[in-house]
Design a protein around this motif. Structure first.
Motif, PDB file in Angstrom:
ATOM      1  N   THR A  83       1.340  17.112 -13.782  1.00  0.00           N
ATOM      2  CA  THR A  83       1.492  18.566 -13.911  1.00  0.00           C
ATOM      3  C   THR A  83       0.171  19.284 -13.657  1.00  0.00           C
ATOM      4  O   THR A  83       0.040  20.479 -13.945  1.00  0.00           O
ATOM      5  CB  THR A  83       2.014  18.924 -15.312  1.00  0.00           C
ATOM      6  OG1 THR A  83       1.145  18.366 -16.306  1.00  0.00           O
ATOM      7  CG2 THR A  83       3.424  18.400 -15.516  1.00  0.00           C
ATOM      8  N   ASP A  84      -0.804  18.534 -13.138  1.00  0.00           N
ATOM      9  CA  ASP A  84      -2.111  19.085 -12.726  1.00  0.00           C
ATOM     10  C   ASP A  84      -2.924  19.651 -13.885  1.00  0.00           C
ATOM     11  O   ASP A  84      -3.792  20.513 -13.694  1.00  0.00           O
ATOM     12  CB  ASP A  84      -1.935  20.173 -11.650  1.00  0.00           C
ATOM     13  CG  ASP A  84      -1.343  19.603 -10.368  1.00  0.00           C
ATOM     14  OD1 ASP A  84      -1.720  18.470  -9.994  1.00  0.00           O
ATOM     15  OD2 ASP A  84      -0.502  20.282  -9.751  1.00  0.00           O
ATOM     16  N   LYS A  85      -2.687  19.158 -15.090  1.00  0.00           N
ATOM     17  CA  LYS A  85      -3.511  19.571 -16.230  1.00  0.00           C
ATOM     18  C   LYS A  85      -4.715  18.648 -16.404  1.00  0.00           C
ATOM     19  O   LYS A  85      -5.689  19.013 -17.065  1.00  0.00           O
ATOM     20  CB  LYS A  85      -2.665  19.580 -17.515  1.00  0.00           C
ATOM     21  CG  LYS A  85      -1.589  20.665 -17.530  1.00  0.00           C
ATOM     22  CD  LYS A  85      -0.829  20.645 -18.849  1.00  0.00           C
ATOM     23  CE  LYS A  85       0.152  21.806 -18.932  1.00  0.00           C
ATOM     24  NZ  LYS A  85       1.206  21.732 -17.930  1.00  0.00           N
ATOM     25  N   LEU A  86      -4.627  17.430 -15.842  1.00  0.00           N
ATOM     26  CA  LEU A  86      -5.733  16.479 -15.866  1.00  0.00           C
ATOM     27  C   LEU A  86      -5.865  15.817 -14.504  1.00  0.00           C
ATOM     28  O   LEU A  86      -4.872  15.616 -13.796  1.00  0.00           O
ATOM     29  CB  LEU A  86      -5.480  15.382 -16.918  1.00  0.00           C
ATOM     30  CG  LEU A  86      -5.589  15.722 -18.396  1.00  0.00           C
ATOM     31  CD1 LEU A  86      -5.175  14.508 -19.236  1.00  0.00           C
ATOM     32  CD2 LEU A  86      -7.006  16.146 -18.765  1.00  0.00           C
ATOM     33  N   THR A  87      -7.076  15.466 -14.141  1.00  0.00           N
ATOM     34  CA  THR A  87      -7.258  14.623 -12.967  1.00  0.00           C
ATOM     35  C   THR A  87      -6.833  13.210 -13.331  1.00  0.00           C
ATOM     36  O   THR A  87      -6.737  12.860 -14.509  1.00  0.00           O
ATOM     37  CB  THR A  87      -8.722  14.613 -12.510  1.00  0.00           C
ATOM     38  OG1 THR A  87      -9.524  14.013 -13.551  1.00  0.00           O
ATOM     39  CG2 THR A  87      -9.212  16.026 -12.220  1.00  0.00           C
ATOM     40  N   ASP A 147       0.313  14.818 -17.874  1.00  0.00           N
ATOM     41  CA  ASP A 147      -0.680  15.869 -17.621  1.00  0.00           C
ATOM     42  C   ASP A 147      -1.307  15.726 -16.235  1.00  0.00           C
ATOM     43  O   ASP A 147      -1.710  16.716 -15.628  1.00  0.00           O
ATOM     44  CB  ASP A 147      -1.766  15.834 -18.696  1.00  0.00           C
ATOM     45  CG  ASP A 147      -1.284  16.382 -20.030  1.00  0.00           C
ATOM     46  OD1 ASP A 147      -0.231  17.059 -20.040  1.00  0.00           O
ATOM     47  OD2 ASP A 147      -1.935  16.127 -21.055  1.00  0.00           O
ATOM     48  N   SER A 175      -4.336  14.917 -28.593  1.00  0.00           N
ATOM     49  CA  SER A 175      -5.780  15.042 -28.810  1.00  0.00           C
ATOM     50  C   SER A 175      -6.348  13.741 -29.379  1.00  0.00           C
ATOM     51  O   SER A 175      -5.612  12.936 -29.969  1.00  0.00           O
ATOM     52  CB  SER A 175      -6.062  16.187 -29.787  1.00  0.00           C
ATOM     53  OG  SER A 175      -5.612  15.842 -31.084  1.00  0.00           O
ATOM     54  N   ALA A 223      -7.214  11.314 -16.956  1.00  0.00           N
ATOM     55  CA  ALA A 223      -6.044  10.770 -17.641  1.00  0.00           C
ATOM     56  C   ALA A 223      -6.219   9.278 -17.914  1.00  0.00           C
ATOM     57  O   ALA A 223      -5.913   8.791 -19.008  1.00  0.00           O
ATOM     58  CB  ALA A 223      -4.788  11.014 -16.805  1.00  0.00           C
ATOM     59  N   ARG A 259       2.854  17.222 -26.870  1.00  0.00           N
ATOM     60  CA  ARG A 259       1.761  17.425 -25.924  1.00  0.00           C
ATOM     61  C   ARG A 259       1.244  18.847 -26.058  1.00  0.00           C
ATOM     62  O   ARG A 259       2.008  19.761 -26.385  1.00  0.00           O
ATOM     63  CB  ARG A 259       2.255  17.216 -24.488  1.00  0.00           C
ATOM     64  CG  ARG A 259       2.617  15.806 -24.162  1.00  0.00           C
ATOM     65  CD  ARG A 259       3.155  15.613 -22.746  1.00  0.00           C
ATOM     66  NE  ARG A 259       2.513  16.461 -21.769  1.00  0.00           N
ATOM     67  CZ  ARG A 259       3.150  17.394 -21.072  1.00  0.00           C
ATOM     68  NH1 ARG A 259       4.434  17.618 -21.256  1.00  0.00           N
ATOM     69  NH2 ARG A 259       2.503  18.116 -20.177  1.00  0.00           N
ATOM     70  N   PRO A 260      -0.049  19.056 -25.735  1.00  0.00           N
ATOM     71  CA  PRO A 260      -1.057  18.069 -25.285  1.00  0.00           C
ATOM     72  C   PRO A 260      -1.616  17.278 -26.468  1.00  0.00           C
ATOM     73  O   PRO A 260      -1.849  17.839 -27.546  1.00  0.00           O
ATOM     74  CB  PRO A 260      -2.122  18.948 -24.646  1.00  0.00           C
ATOM     75  CG  PRO A 260      -2.036  20.256 -25.378  1.00  0.00           C
ATOM     76  CD  PRO A 260      -0.580  20.433 -25.708  1.00  0.00           C
TER      77      PRO A 260
END
Length: 308
Positions: free
Chosen positions: A74-78, A71, A30, A82, A27-28
């Motif tokens: 872990t608040d990296k994506l809404t 993600d 692509s 996602a 991760r992340p």
């Protein structure tokens, strides 16, 4: 002599290559990684079903789904972002709903484990879980067998406990094979548990000293010796396997052979184990009971609330 690779050879090579690539990515994730595997599959010239017969493509797809949903937690994506990425993966490399849910449940179990490290779930954590479960329409009431007793069950139980503490009870429209009181509600049901009850056996024992004299055929008389005394042996005997219903007022065990209701007001103590609980009840000559085959986390937390 012509040298060539059979379809079986190509499938084997493709399977190995996809698994190796899946293990290598981190991760992340692509869109390029998805496109690379898609191009590779098309270039092989064998059917998708044959290439995925051992689940190599499903494994790659699940890894991407897990990564995007991690993600989110872990608040990296809404969640919408996602889900959009997951949908793009599934539309490119089709998998069954069951296989996709395996990935989603895996992430949910990991999130639940992290949320429960401090012993409870905050309102914000509960909202995040509810948003995830509702948006993906995960069947929380019909978990796969391998997830029963998991952290996923605990987050559902934690939500029920939190509502119970606030005086909010679940709807009373659940069909159960037990009679409930007017203000009694089923909070949880554990299937496949076994009820044990203490059984006490007594026997008369004593050391014999002295001499035996034969009086007639088959009749002897022994003189002297110590006095005999009663000895008790205690063991837990199984009474049946069935379902344990946890209500707001009672523990109710129900099986085809046995039904037992244990009111909370009669419980004076409980000893939890990793796979069950021993119940100590109030009253004269009351036997100990043990219920085995479930994680007692929910029951112990409920009893602590009732005891307050």
């Amino acid at each position: 002599m012509n040298n060539f690779l059979s379809d079986e050879d190509i499938v084997h090579i493709g399977d190995t290559a996809i698994r190796t690539y899946t293990d290598s990515i981190r991760r992340p994730y692509s869109p390029r990684q998805l496109a690379l595997v898609y191009e590779f599959i098309n270039a092989l010239g064998v059917s998708y079903a044959n290439l995925n017969h051992a689940g190599a493509v499903d494994g790659f797809t699940q890894k991407l789904l897990k990564g995007f949903m991690v993600d989110f937690f872990t608040d990296k994506l809404t969640l919408s972002a996602a889900q959009s990425r997951c949908q793009r993966v599934i539309s490119t490399l089709p998998i069954s709903r069951e296989v996709a849910n395996e990935a989603y449940f895996y992430v949910l179990n990991k999130a639940a484990h992290n949320f429960l490290k401090d012993g409870f779930i905050s309102d914000d954590e509960q909202r995040k879980i509810d948003e995830y479960v509702n948006s993906l329409t995960l069947p929380m009431n019909d978990l796969p067998v391998q997830l029963r007793g998991s952290e996923i069950e605990k987050i559902s139980q934690a939500s029920i406990l939190k509502n119970f503490e606030r005086g909010i009870l679940p709807p009373k429209d659940i069909n159960v094979p037990i009679l409930l009181g007017k203000t009694e509600y089923v909070l949880w049901a554990f299937n496949g548990v076994t009820l044990y009850e203490e059984k006490i056996e007594r026997e008369w024992v004593g050391r014999n000293r002295g001499m035996s004299f034969r009086i007639c055929k088959g009749v002897y008389y022994r003189t002297g010796g110590s006095k005999g005394h009663a000895v008790e042996h205690s063991s837990m005997q199984p009474l049946g396997t069935g379902t344990l219903y946890v209500t707001n007022k009672n523990l109710v065990f129900h099986s085809m052979m046995k039904a037992v209701k244990i009111p909370y007001k009669k419980i004076i103590g409980m000893t939890p184990y990793s796979d069950g609980v021993e119940i100590h009840r109030d009253g004269a000559n009351v036997k100990r009971m043990t219920i085995q085959g479930f994680d007692p986390w929910f029951v112990m937390n409920l009893m602590s609330m009732i005891a307050e």
